[in-house]
Design a protein around this motif. Structure first.
Motif, PDB file in Angstrom:
ATOM      1  N   MET A 155       0.833  -1.213   0.000  1.00 40.74           N
ATOM      2  CA  MET A 155       0.000   0.000   0.000  1.00 40.74           C
ATOM      3  C   MET A 155       0.857   1.248   0.000  1.00 40.74           C
ATOM      4  O   MET A 155       0.512   2.268  -0.593  1.00 40.74           O
ATOM      5  CB  MET A 155      -0.925  -0.001   1.219  1.00 40.74           C
ATOM      6  CG  MET A 155      -2.238  -0.711   1.009  1.00 40.74           C
ATOM      7  SD  MET A 155      -3.370  -0.465   2.393  1.00 40.74           S
ATOM      8  CE  MET A 155      -2.767  -1.705   3.526  1.00 40.74           C
ATOM      9  N   CYS A 177      -7.982   2.028   3.817  1.00 39.22           N
ATOM     10  CA  CYS A 177      -7.377   0.712   3.590  1.00 39.22           C
ATOM     11  C   CYS A 177      -6.298   0.415   4.625  1.00 39.22           C
ATOM     12  O   CYS A 177      -6.199  -0.712   5.140  1.00 39.22           O
ATOM     13  CB  CYS A 177      -6.785   0.636   2.178  1.00 39.22           C
ATOM     14  SG  CYS A 177      -8.012   0.610   0.858  1.00 39.22           S
ATOM     15  N   ALA A 205      -7.453   2.677  -3.951  1.00 35.82           N
ATOM     16  CA  ALA A 205      -6.938   3.675  -3.012  1.00 35.82           C
ATOM     17  C   ALA A 205      -6.200   4.758  -3.789  1.00 35.82           C
ATOM     18  O   ALA A 205      -4.984   4.934  -3.664  1.00 35.82           O
ATOM     19  CB  ALA A 205      -6.016   3.019  -1.994  1.00 35.82           C
ATOM     20  N   ASN A 233      -7.820  -0.482   7.944  1.00 33.20           N
ATOM     21  CA  ASN A 233      -8.297  -1.869   7.966  1.00 33.20           C
ATOM     22  C   ASN A 233      -7.156  -2.839   8.272  1.00 33.20           C
ATOM     23  O   ASN A 233      -7.296  -3.758   9.089  1.00 33.20           O
ATOM     24  CB  ASN A 233      -8.941  -2.232   6.618  1.00 33.20           C
ATOM     25  CG  ASN A 233     -10.277  -1.551   6.411  1.00 33.20           C
ATOM     26  OD1 ASN A 233     -10.931  -1.137   7.361  1.00 33.20           O
ATOM     27  ND2 ASN A 233     -10.682  -1.423   5.161  1.00 33.20           N
ATOM     28  N   LEU A 266      -6.734  -1.743  -5.170  1.00 31.25           N
ATOM     29  CA  LEU A 266      -7.566  -1.472  -3.999  1.00 31.25           C
ATOM     30  C   LEU A 266      -8.545  -0.313  -4.218  1.00 31.25           C
ATOM     31  O   LEU A 266      -9.512  -0.167  -3.476  1.00 31.25           O
ATOM     32  CB  LEU A 266      -6.688  -1.136  -2.784  1.00 31.25           C
ATOM     33  CG  LEU A 266      -5.961  -2.280  -2.093  1.00 31.25           C
ATOM     34  CD1 LEU A 266      -5.030  -1.734  -1.018  1.00 31.25           C
ATOM     35  CD2 LEU A 266      -6.952  -3.258  -1.477  1.00 31.25           C
ATOM     36  N   TYR A 290     -13.146  -3.467  -6.441  1.00 32.77           N
ATOM     37  CA  TYR A 290     -11.716  -3.495  -6.721  1.00 32.77           C
ATOM     38  C   TYR A 290     -11.526  -3.169  -8.199  1.00 32.77           C
ATOM     39  O   TYR A 290     -12.476  -3.212  -8.991  1.00 32.77           O
ATOM     40  CB  TYR A 290     -11.122  -4.879  -6.427  1.00 32.77           C
ATOM     41  CG  TYR A 290     -11.162  -5.284  -4.980  1.00 32.77           C
ATOM     42  CD1 TYR A 290     -10.076  -5.059  -4.136  1.00 32.77           C
ATOM     43  CD2 TYR A 290     -12.290  -5.897  -4.450  1.00 32.77           C
ATOM     44  CE1 TYR A 290     -10.111  -5.439  -2.805  1.00 32.77           C
ATOM     45  CE2 TYR A 290     -12.331  -6.283  -3.115  1.00 32.77           C
ATOM     46  CZ  TYR A 290     -11.241  -6.049  -2.300  1.00 32.77           C
ATOM     47  OH  TYR A 290     -11.288  -6.422  -0.984  1.00 32.77           O
TER      48      TYR A 290
END
Length: 286
Positions: free
Chosen positions: A163, A184, A175, A187, A173, A238
């Motif tokens: 990430m 994210c 993101a 999480n 993702l 996604y």
């Protein structure tokens, strides 16, 4: 009433003593000494097999030894015929975090796990541990994210690191902005905290947590929120590398096989049309 809590050194010594007593000398081709009061091996037997002094080994069993080297623990584990789980336990009690062990987990999963991951295709799936390391991903998952996750170095094969450093992972993702990336990361941090709850004093967990915090400023920031989240089924969108935006249901299965302990994550399309595009057959409902 005061309760005596064993230190890690004492727990290490207790385990060594119990393991030593469980091994009959005859199984190692040794002759049990006449009138021996020891049910299994003697301390001097283990010391000889591990090529260390009896005095030093005795200190280990009494929980009096400090700063025991990785090599010594590994040699003792071999002398006591420890299986991978027992060896890992000894390494944890002696405070050793072995990157080579993590590499071994990703490179030598059991044949059963390899077969299962391959059989799950074309459903995207991956096997992770509680530190959010990806032990292995199947072909369908790699196709979905757009790159071969298994080809990454073990240090990069962690969802927190991905990430933070991998644009393709963030795109998968969804993101693509700071708020989505923050969600994210929250999480992931919440899952790590939930897994860590019962092992907060474990030196390995503290070391790995320090690694995660130092690898990502965002993770370090969200970690301070103290959010906890249990593993649960989740439905979200996604970005599939070839199919674009698709809605997937993420499901968890616990796993314990060989040296790999963690979870199997499987991504299932919620719409029949998306499933068909991914080559996934759906059951006929009456």
């Amino acid at each position: 009433m005061k309760t005596n809590v064993m230190t890690q050194s004492e727990r290490l010594g207790d385990f060594l003593r119990l393991k030593r007593n469980s091994i009959a000398p005859e199984t190692l081709g040794m002759i049990k000494p006449y009138r021996s009061r020891t049910p299994g091996l003697r301390r001097e037997d283990v010391a000889e097999l591990a090529n260390i002094s009896t005095v030093w080994y005795s200190k280990l069993e009494r929980g009096k030894a400090e700063r025991v080297s990785h090599t010594v623990i590994s040699t003792i584990a071999k002398a006591l015929q420890c299986d991978p789980s027992e060896t890992r336990y000894l390494l944890q009690l002696s405070g050793h975090i072995d990157l080579a062990e993590r590499e071994l987990l990703t490179q030598s999963l059991s044949p059963e796990l390899e077969t299962m991951l391959a059989a799950v295709n074309p459903l995207p799936a991956l096997l992770t541990n509680d530190f959010r390391d990806i032990l292995r991903a199947n072909d369908a998952f790699c196709q979905m994210v757009g790159f071969d996750v298994n080809a990454l170095d073990i240090k990069q094969r962690n969802t927190v690191c991905l990430m933070t450093n991998n644009e393709q992972w963030r795109e998968w993702l969804g993101a693509i902005d700071d708020d989505a990336l923050m969600q994210c990361m929250q999480n992931s941090a919440a899952l790590v905290r939930a897994a860590m709850a019962s092992r907060v004093s474990d030196r390995e967990w503290q070391t790995r947590l320090a690694e995660l915090i130092s690898s990502s400023e965002l993770f370090a920031k969200v970690w301070e929120s103290h959010t906890v989240r249990a593993k649960q089924e989740m439905v979200r969108e996604y970005h599939h590398a070839t199919l674009g935006r698709i809605e997937l249901r993420q499901q968890y299965w616990s796993n314990c096989s060989g040296g790999a302990v963690g979870q199997l994550l499987v991504y299932i399309p919620t719409a029949p049309k998306c499933a068909q595009k991914m080559g996934i057959s759906t059951p006929n409902r009456v």
